[in-house]
Motif scaffolding. Structure first.
Motif, short mmCIF file in Angstrom:
data_model
loop_
_atom_site.label_atom_id
_atom_site.label_comp_id
_atom_site.label_asym_id
_atom_site.label_seq_id
_atom_site.Cartn_x
_atom_site.Cartn_y
_atom_site.Cartn_z
N SER A 160 1.91 6.15 -52.18
CA SER A 160 2.31 7.12 -53.20
C SER A 160 1.11 7.45 -54.11
CB SER A 160 3.54 6.64 -53.99
OG SER A 160 3.14 5.87 -55.10
N ILE A 161 0.29 6.45 -54.42
CA ILE A 161 -0.90 6.73 -55.25
C ILE A 161 -1.90 7.57 -54.45
CG2 ILE A 161 -2.88 5.72 -56.47
CD1 ILE A 161 -1.12 3.21 -56.96
N TYR A 162 -2.06 7.22 -53.18
CA TYR A 162 -3.02 7.96 -52.35
C TYR A 162 -2.65 9.44 -52.25
CZ TYR A 162 -6.60 9.03 -49.05
OH TYR A 162 -7.73 9.59 -48.50
N ASP A 163 -1.37 9.69 -52.00
CA ASP A 163 -0.94 11.07 -51.75
C ASP A 163 -0.74 11.88 -53.03
OD1 ASP A 163 -0.93 10.36 -49.12
OD2 ASP A 163 1.26 10.32 -48.89
N ASP A 164 -0.24 11.21 -54.09
CA ASP A 164 0.19 11.96 -55.27
C ASP A 164 -0.56 11.65 -56.55
OD1 ASP A 164 2.16 13.01 -53.57
OD2 ASP A 164 3.51 11.33 -53.98
N GLY A 165 -1.39 10.60 -56.57
CA GLY A 165 -2.04 10.22 -57.82
C GLY A 165 -1.01 9.66 -58.80
N ILE A 166 -1.40 9.55 -60.07
CA ILE A 166 -0.47 9.08 -61.10
C ILE A 166 -0.58 10.04 -62.27
CG2 ILE A 166 0.26 7.10 -62.52
CD1 ILE A 166 -1.44 5.31 -60.66
N ALA A 167 0.37 10.98 -62.33
CA ALA A 167 0.30 12.07 -63.32
C ALA A 167 0.28 11.54 -64.75
CB ALA A 167 1.49 13.02 -63.12
N ALA A 168 1.05 10.47 -65.01
CA ALA A 168 1.17 9.96 -66.38
C ALA A 168 -0.18 9.57 -66.99
CB ALA A 168 2.12 8.76 -66.39
N VAL A 169 -1.14 9.13 -66.14
CA VAL A 169 -2.45 8.74 -66.68
C VAL A 169 -3.54 9.74 -66.29
CG1 VAL A 169 -1.91 6.27 -66.82
CG2 VAL A 169 -2.92 7.18 -64.72
N GLY A 170 -3.12 10.87 -65.69
CA GLY A 170 -4.09 11.89 -65.31
C GLY A 170 -4.96 11.49 -64.12
N LEU A 171 -4.42 10.65 -63.23
CA LEU A 171 -5.19 10.27 -62.04
C LEU A 171 -4.89 11.24 -60.90
CD1 LEU A 171 -6.97 8.00 -60.58
CD2 LEU A 171 -4.80 7.17 -59.68
N PRO A 172 -5.91 11.97 -60.43
CA PRO A 172 -5.67 12.85 -59.28
C PRO A 172 -5.39 12.02 -58.03
CG PRO A 172 -8.00 12.95 -59.96
CD PRO A 172 -7.32 11.96 -60.85
N SER A 173 -4.78 12.61 -57.02
CA SER A 173 -4.53 11.86 -55.79
C SER A 173 -5.86 11.50 -55.15
CB SER A 173 -3.72 12.72 -54.81
OG SER A 173 -4.52 13.80 -54.35
N CYS A 174 -5.89 10.38 -54.43
CA CYS A 174 -7.10 9.98 -53.70
C CYS A 174 -7.37 11.05 -52.63
CB CYS A 174 -6.93 8.63 -53.02
SG CYS A 174 -6.20 7.34 -54.03
N GLU A 175 -6.28 11.56 -52.09
CA GLU A 175 -6.35 12.58 -51.04
C GLU A 175 -7.15 13.81 -51.48
OE1 GLU A 175 -2.53 13.58 -49.14
OE2 GLU A 175 -3.15 15.67 -49.30
#
Ligand code: HEC
Ligand code: HEC
Length: 215
Positions: free
Chosen positions: A126-141
């Motif tokens: 889920s982190i790879y595909d979507d990132g983490i919006a709450a902390v402004g992390l773009p997806s790894c993808e």
């Protein structure tokens, strides 16, 4: 009159672009695969494996990595931008041509597959595909691509199949603020590590190791 003037500007711009391209081409050394193979076999294989697939997971796999990225990292070790006592010595022995040679050889090898730790895969994916919006992390993808194959022109590395232990080591270093230099490129990676928690790093590392097995 205005039209012909614009045309002239265009011709001039195209001419300048051509000059810049040929200057870059002249600057770029062509790696010799056989010389690179010999160098890897005699020195690098002890840690990274004869074909760049290290067995000990503290050492990164180099097989199948983009040649430009390998060159970039070896130069970073040489210049001290990326601090590592072992690799600064190893890179320090190589000439510019030597760097091009090992990069040419290693980039042509095939990455060996790694198993994923199934308990960690869902969070990692889920982190790879979507990132983490709450902390402004773009997806790894968005940088490393849907299959973890990176982008050679932008110096985004291949990460699919990399040892989880090494991925965790690298991301933890960035999480703790240890950057690979202070250029904009290094800062991109640093900010990724800083936006992840220790538990998220563990999950994403497990997922990345198994990525080649993920269809
Ligand atoms: C004694 C073990 C050892 C030997 C021998 C060795 N390396 Fe390394 N190499 C390492 C370690 C440890 C790292 C990870 C450094 C870090 O954590 O920053 C590394 C990292 C690298 C990286 C960065 C990879 C990445 O994914 O970012 C490259 C490129 C590299 N080595 C190339 C070489 C080459 C080429 C040689 C032979 C000339 C070589 N190494 C010899 C231990 C070794
Ligand atoms: C904005 C683009 C970007 C995003 C998003 C990104 N990365 Fe990267 N990544 C980079 C760059 C650039 C480097 C190389 C840094 C350098 O050379 O200093 C890198 C390097 C890496 C490396 C080191 C590979 C090696 O062997 O040297 C790993 C591991 C990595 N990224 C994992 C991830 C993971 C996991 C994510 C998602 C949580 C992620 N990256 C998101 C740009 C990005």
């Amino acid at each position: 009159m205005i039209t012909s003037c614009r045309m002239w500007v265009t011709v001039l711009a195209v001419g300048l672009a051509a000059v810049a391209t040929s200057a870059q081409a002249a600057d770029k050394l062509v790696g010799n695969v056989d010389a690179g193979h010999a160098q890897v076999a005699s020195v690098c294989a002890a840690c990274h494996g004869a074909d760049g697939n290290s067995v000990d997971p503290q050492y990164p796999k180099l097989a199948g990595q983009h040649a430009a990225y390998i060159e970039h990292q070896l130069e970073s070790f040489q210049k001290g931008r990326r601090a590592n006592s072992i690799m600064s010595g190893m890179a320090g022995m190589l000439s510019k041509q030597g760097i091009a040679d090992v990069a040419a050889y290693l980039s042509q090898q095939k990455t060996s597959p790694g198993p994923a730790d199934t308990d960690q895969v869902a969070l990692g994916k889920s982190i790879y595909d979507d990132g983490i919006a709450a902390v402004g992390l773009p997806s790894c993808e968005s940088c490393h691509g849907p299959k973890g194959l990176g982008d050679s022109a932008k110096l985004y590395p291949v990460i699919a199949g990399q040892h989880a232990q090494y991925v965790e080591q690298v991301l933890t270093g960035w999480h703790n603020g240890k950057a690979w230099g202070d250029g904009p490129h290094a800062k991109l990676a640093l900010s990724v590590g800083q936006k992840l928690t220790v538990a998220q790093i563990h999950a994403i590392a497990a997922y990345v190791q198994g990525m080649n097995a993920v269809k």
